[in-house]
Design an enzyme around this catalytic site. Structure first.
Site, PDB file in Angstrom:
ATOM      1  N   HIS A  95      -2.933   3.055  -4.665  1.00 26.83           N
ATOM      2  CA  HIS A  95      -2.311   2.534  -3.436  1.00 26.83           C
ATOM      3  C   HIS A  95      -0.889   2.046  -3.694  1.00 26.83           C
ATOM      4  O   HIS A  95      -0.464   1.032  -3.147  1.00 26.83           O
ATOM      5  CB  HIS A  95      -3.181   1.415  -2.833  1.00 26.83           C
ATOM      6  N   ASP A 139       0.855  -1.179   0.000  1.00 27.15           N
ATOM      7  CA  ASP A 139       0.000   0.000   0.000  1.00 27.15           C
ATOM      8  C   ASP A 139       0.896   1.236   0.000  1.00 27.15           C
ATOM      9  O   ASP A 139       2.127   1.123  -0.014  1.00 27.15           O
ATOM     10  CB  ASP A 139      -0.972  -0.008   1.186  1.00 27.15           C
ATOM     11  N   GLU A 162     -10.034   2.628  -4.899  1.00 24.41           N
ATOM     12  CA  GLU A 162      -9.608   4.005  -4.634  1.00 24.41           C
ATOM     13  C   GLU A 162      -8.420   4.442  -5.499  1.00 24.41           C
ATOM     14  O   GLU A 162      -7.364   4.778  -4.977  1.00 24.41           O
ATOM     15  CB  GLU A 162      -9.241   4.136  -3.144  1.00 24.41           C
TER      16      GLU A 162
HETATM   17  C1  ACM Z   1     -10.979  -0.367   0.831  1.00 25.91           C
HETATM   18  O1  ACM Z   1     -11.457  -0.253   1.973  1.00 25.91           O
HETATM   19  N1  ACM Z   1     -10.314   0.631   0.298  1.00 25.91           N
HETATM   20  C2  ACM Z   1     -11.117  -1.587   0.078  1.00 25.91           C
END
Ligand code: ACM
Length: 469
Positions: free
Chosen positions: A206, A131, A270
């Site tokens: 991410h 991440d 995201e």
């Molecule tokens: C998430 O909570 N971004 C999958």
């Protein structure tokens, strides 16, 4: 007669009988076997005064049966009540997700986490390995991913809200990664307990830790970034060069070779499009690819990753945002955002794992924030996890069959220690396990009483938990 032993999750059928088995070494007195007469997912466990017998329809069911037996003997009773248990799960995917990026948890902690999962007959550990705030897996040929990407010199202190000008930082470094050999060992450890590890490499968003390590992976290599020190969503996402796609291929291939599970999670959540909108290279690529919408760049990543992983025999799992751009039909969707998303995924015919933020995000506090340790939000009590409706009200058989299972999420922005991890996980994971297993429905009061008898097993394992109210 009330049950002499509390089992969580409650098996489908449990018939206690009179008499006890007196033993000081129950595992030595357990005989096991696979029987083709049983359905593959089923096991039967019988305990009589002369010993214990476990028969199962498959290796996976045998592991389930062993894990039930472990509940009966774990706390060291020498006088075990006689019982016949016939059992099988409702869902094939009984998952728990763990974010080891925001905070790093060592292999010993992962062993304990797997022990605790197995005890509850949870069978999928979804390991969120990468991440913005930390890259946690060794990749050969890319040493800086771990030399640079696994290290965060400081982290946001307190809750990420209010004016960024007012934020303060904790200077305790957070760092760590797993070698490929350590992860292979972990896979074996989990397999022996009936747990499959599904790795996640989150892309194309991410990715800030990777871009910090190799700026050329980003959209603007001339403006290097650092491993992210705050939480939230980073705008720094993968660029679109051939080099980036080579990197994705290398990483997916190496990680796929570590984890034998037939599933591989590629994230997909995201991913802001701002950098792609600003990048001349991205526009050139879109022309080459014949795309008109920037959002479709994510679809290119989903397609590419799915192809690479198909060559390794893997089925791709991804967060539900992948439904917003092109996505191959055989992707398993992990629905986290809304119940509407769940309906859409099922409506469109995707196999789906229910992972909704409103019911199954165990980084939310279990009581009012005022009374609980710092957490991302509040409002997810044990009772909520046990009783909230997880599936749409109306679900025809065809759509119901697409639901692969249920999964709890442990994001660790606000969870820094194994003790706090246990506190956030348990006992809500016990409620999750009961629902994922499909235990006979009980009142919440009955469940809590059963938990009282069950929690000493967590003490015996050395797993922390939030005490019952
Ligand atoms: C998430 O909570 N971004 C999958």
């Amino acid at each position: 007669m009330s049950d002499p032993i509390s089992l969580v999750p409650l098996p489908r059928s449990v018939i206690w009988s009179s008499g006890t088995w007196e033993t000081t070494d129950p595992w030595a007195g357990l005989s096991v076997g696979i029987s083709e007469d049983l359905p593959r997912a089923e096991y039967t466990l019988s305990i009589t005064p002369s010993g214990a017998n476990l028969t199962a329809g498959s290796e996976a069911a045998l592991a389930d049966g062993r894990n039930t037996f472990n509940q009966i003997v774990l706390t060291g009773e020498t006088s075990i009540p006689c019982v016949t248990i016939s059992d099988s799960p409702k869902y094939a995917w009984r998952g728990l997700h763990l974010d080891v990026s925001r905070h790093f948890f060592d292999i010993d902690t992962l062993h304990l986490f797997i022990d605790a999962m197995a005890l509850h007959r949870l069978n999928v550990l979804h390991l969120h390995l990468t991440d913005d705030q930390g890259w946690r897996v060794e990749i050969k040929g890319y040493p800086r991913l771990t030399e640079v990407g696994s290290k965060r010199p400081r982290s946001l202190e307190g809750h990420m809200s209010g004016d960024p000008e007012s934020w303060t930082f904790d200077d305790t470094p957070v760092e760590g990664f797993y070698t490929q050999d350590e992860l292979r060992e972990l896979v074996g450890y989990a397999q022996n307990r009936g747990v499959m590890i599904v790795p996640e490499v989150d892309l194309p968003g991410h990715m800030q830790a990777a871009i910090a390590a190799y700026p050329e992976l980003g959209n603007f290599p001339a403006s290097p970034v650092q491993v992210r020190e705050v939480w939230g969503i980073s705008g720094h996402v993968l660029g679109v060069s051939d080099e980036v796609f080579d990197f994705v291929r290398d990483v997916l291939t190496q990680v796929a070779d570590i984890f034998p599970a037939p599933f591989f999670h590629i994230g997909g959540d995201e991913c802001p499009r701002v950098e792609w909108e600003q990048s001349a290279d991205a526009r050139t690529r879109m022309n080459e690819w014949g795309l008109t919408r920037v959002s479709e760049i994510q679809g290119r990543f989903t397609d590419f990753a799915t192809q690479v992983l198909a060559e390794k025999g893997k089925t791709v799992v991804a967060w539900d945002e992948v439904l917003e751009s092109h996505v191959p039909d055989d992707v398993v969707v992990m629905n986290w955002r809304t119940e509407d998303g769940l309906e859409e995924s099922l409506e469109r015919g995707f196999r789906t794992v229910v992972s909704t933020v409103k019911d199954l995000y165990f980084d939310y506090a279990q009581g009012p924030l005022k009374k609980e340790p710092l957490a991302i939000g509040e409002g997810m009590t044990l009772k909520d996890v046990y009783t909230d409706r997880l599936l749409p009200k109306k679900l025809d058989d065809e759509k119901a069959a697409l639901v692969q299972g249920i999964q709890g999420q442990l994001w660790t922005e606000y969870i820094a220690t194994p003790e706090h991890l246990g506190y956030m996980a348990f006992p809500r994971v016990c409620a999750l396990a009961e629902r994922a297993w499909g235990s006979p429905e009980q009142s919440y009061g009955e469940f809590v009483e059963r938990l009282r008898g069950h929690l000493p097993r967590l003490d015996a394992l050395g797993v922390s938990y939030r005490p019952l109210d």
